[in-house]
Write an enzyme that holds these catalytic residues in place. Structure first.
Site, PDB file in Angstrom:
ATOM      1  N   ASP A 194      23.460  19.831 -53.880  1.00 19.04           N
ATOM      2  CA  ASP A 194      23.646  18.401 -54.115  1.00 19.04           C
ATOM      3  C   ASP A 194      22.659  17.622 -53.241  1.00 19.04           C
ATOM      4  O   ASP A 194      22.504  17.922 -52.052  1.00 19.04           O
ATOM      5  CB  ASP A 194      25.092  18.034 -53.756  1.00 19.04           C
ATOM      6  N   ASN A 235      19.073   5.699 -54.693  1.00 19.86           N
ATOM      7  CA  ASN A 235      18.875   4.878 -55.894  1.00 19.86           C
ATOM      8  C   ASN A 235      19.008   3.388 -55.565  1.00 19.86           C
ATOM      9  O   ASN A 235      18.241   2.564 -56.060  1.00 19.86           O
ATOM     10  CB  ASN A 235      19.896   5.250 -56.970  1.00 19.86           C
ATOM     11  N   HIS A 254      16.033   3.170 -59.620  1.00 18.07           N
ATOM     12  CA  HIS A 254      16.246   4.357 -60.455  1.00 18.07           C
ATOM     13  C   HIS A 254      14.983   5.126 -60.820  1.00 18.07           C
ATOM     14  O   HIS A 254      15.016   6.363 -60.864  1.00 18.07           O
ATOM     15  CB  HIS A 254      17.046   3.988 -61.708  1.00 18.07           C
ATOM     16  N   ASP A 269      14.618   9.064 -60.229  1.00 22.02           N
ATOM     17  CA  ASP A 269      14.189  10.109 -61.170  1.00 22.02           C
ATOM     18  C   ASP A 269      13.045  10.933 -60.574  1.00 22.02           C
ATOM     19  O   ASP A 269      13.014  12.157 -60.702  1.00 22.02           O
ATOM     20  CB  ASP A 269      13.698   9.474 -62.492  1.00 22.02           C
ATOM     21  N   GLU A 279      22.864  14.427 -59.611  1.00 22.03           N
ATOM     22  CA  GLU A 279      22.019  14.951 -58.532  1.00 22.03           C
ATOM     23  C   GLU A 279      22.467  16.353 -58.098  1.00 22.03           C
ATOM     24  O   GLU A 279      22.183  16.795 -57.009  1.00 22.03           O
ATOM     25  CB  GLU A 279      22.008  13.978 -57.349  1.00 22.03           C
TER      26      GLU A 279
END
Ligand code: MG
Length: 322
Positions: free
Chosen positions: A190, A198, A203, A207, A234
């Site tokens: 994780d 974020n 965002h 990504d 994630e």
């Protein structure tokens, strides 16, 4: 920005009548003259392999699966029908289109062949142009369905396997390891404080972070049976068949270091000034009938402990079957 979008093979959207380049064709016939004619017909367009018996065809197809099989129906020993049936039974070869080549055969034979999974049927003596066109048609269909299968198991952002692919692979590898009394390990991964990442960077950077983390980890995977997949959001998973706990911990530490070494700034992390991951490792020696869900639960629990223990670290457990 790096991303793992799937590259479309050039020939998919190009001229629909052009031959599918780089395809491989296995030609099976007990008559040398037929093999010779077909070999000459295809050798400049495709990679061509030949076999003179059903048994040889099956072993060639197993070792190096072709994109198409041209299969003689009548051969001494194993018949074409039997070869086709066995190809269609094996998950490794079931998607290979089979075109039957046959002398004078009955409607009944033709129906049985199609029933056995044949894609098409060509009567001898054949016209080379007709054979070429039919072979190419089947190769184009095969290329398209291969692409769809690949898309169906790929995560579009990272290019890794997706959760569906992970689930089916876990099930398969778990049973394989159980059958062969081999250990199997699973790592749950994780990205630490990803929501804050974020919030701070937006965002698109999120990504970018995920696809960078994915490719950094991917670069540490080299055994063919090992699988790194995106589990969702994630979260990632790393499946390590034939790997005991010690080896899995080593791999997890390697992945942790690889992501830290990316040195992607993360001002919102209380672990480090850069993006880090938490990892939970579980290893098992599965027995027949055991449920792979136990491995998932254990790895998930270890991931939780890793997070509770401060993140950016590896926690592990070995589970024993009941
Ligand atoms: Mg024959």
């Amino acid at each position: 920005m790096k991303s793992g979008f799937i590259d479309l093979p050039d020939d998919i959207e190009e001229d629909a009548l052009a031959p599918v380049r780089r395809s491989s064709v296995l030609i099976v016939d007990d008559q040398a003259a037929v093999l010779q004619t077909l070999y000459q017909l295809f050798k400049d367009t495709y990679e061509v392999f030949v076999a003179t018996s059903g048994a040889q065809a099956l072993s060639r197809a197993k070792v190096n699966p072709p994109d198409l099989v041209l299969l003689d129906m009548v051969m001494p020993g194993m018949t074409g029908m039997e070869v086709c049936r066995q190809l269609k039974e094996d998950p490794e070869t079931q998607n290979i289109p089979v075109i039957f080549l046959t002398g004078n055969c009955s409607v009944d034979d033709e129906a049985r062949a199609l029933d056995a999974g044949a894609a098409d049927f060509i009567s001898k003596p054949f016209n080379p142009r007709i054979v070429s066109v039919r072979v190419n048609t089947q190769l184009r269909l095969k290329a398209k369905s291969d692409l769809l299968r690949r898309i169906a198991r790929t995560d579009a952002l990272t290019g890794l396997g997706n959760r569906r692919h992970f689930n089916s692979t876990l099930f398969k590898e778990w049973r394989r390891c159980a059958r062969n009394s081999l250990p199997i390990s699973l790592v749950f991964i994780d990205v630490d404080f990803f929501k804050r990442f974020n919030d701070i960077y937006g965002h698109p950077m999120g990504d970018y972070c995920l696809s960078s983390v994915a490719s950094a980890m991917k670069s540490r995977m080299w055994r063919p049976a090992d699988l790194l997949a995106r589990f969702g959001g994630e979260e990632f998973v790393c499946l390590l068949p034939e790997t005991p706990l010690k080896g899995a911990i080593h791999k997890a530490q390697e992945l942790e270091a690889a992501v830290r070494d990316l040195a992607i700034s993360h001002e919102g992390s209380s672990v480090a000034p850069v993006v880090t991951i938490s990892l939970g490792v579980a290893a098992a020696l599965p027995a027949q009938g055991d449920d792979p869900e136990t491995l998932i639960d254990a790895a998930d629990r270890m991931l939780y402990e890793s997070k509770a223990g401060g993140r950016g670290q590896v926690r592990s457990v070995e589970i024993t079957s009941a």
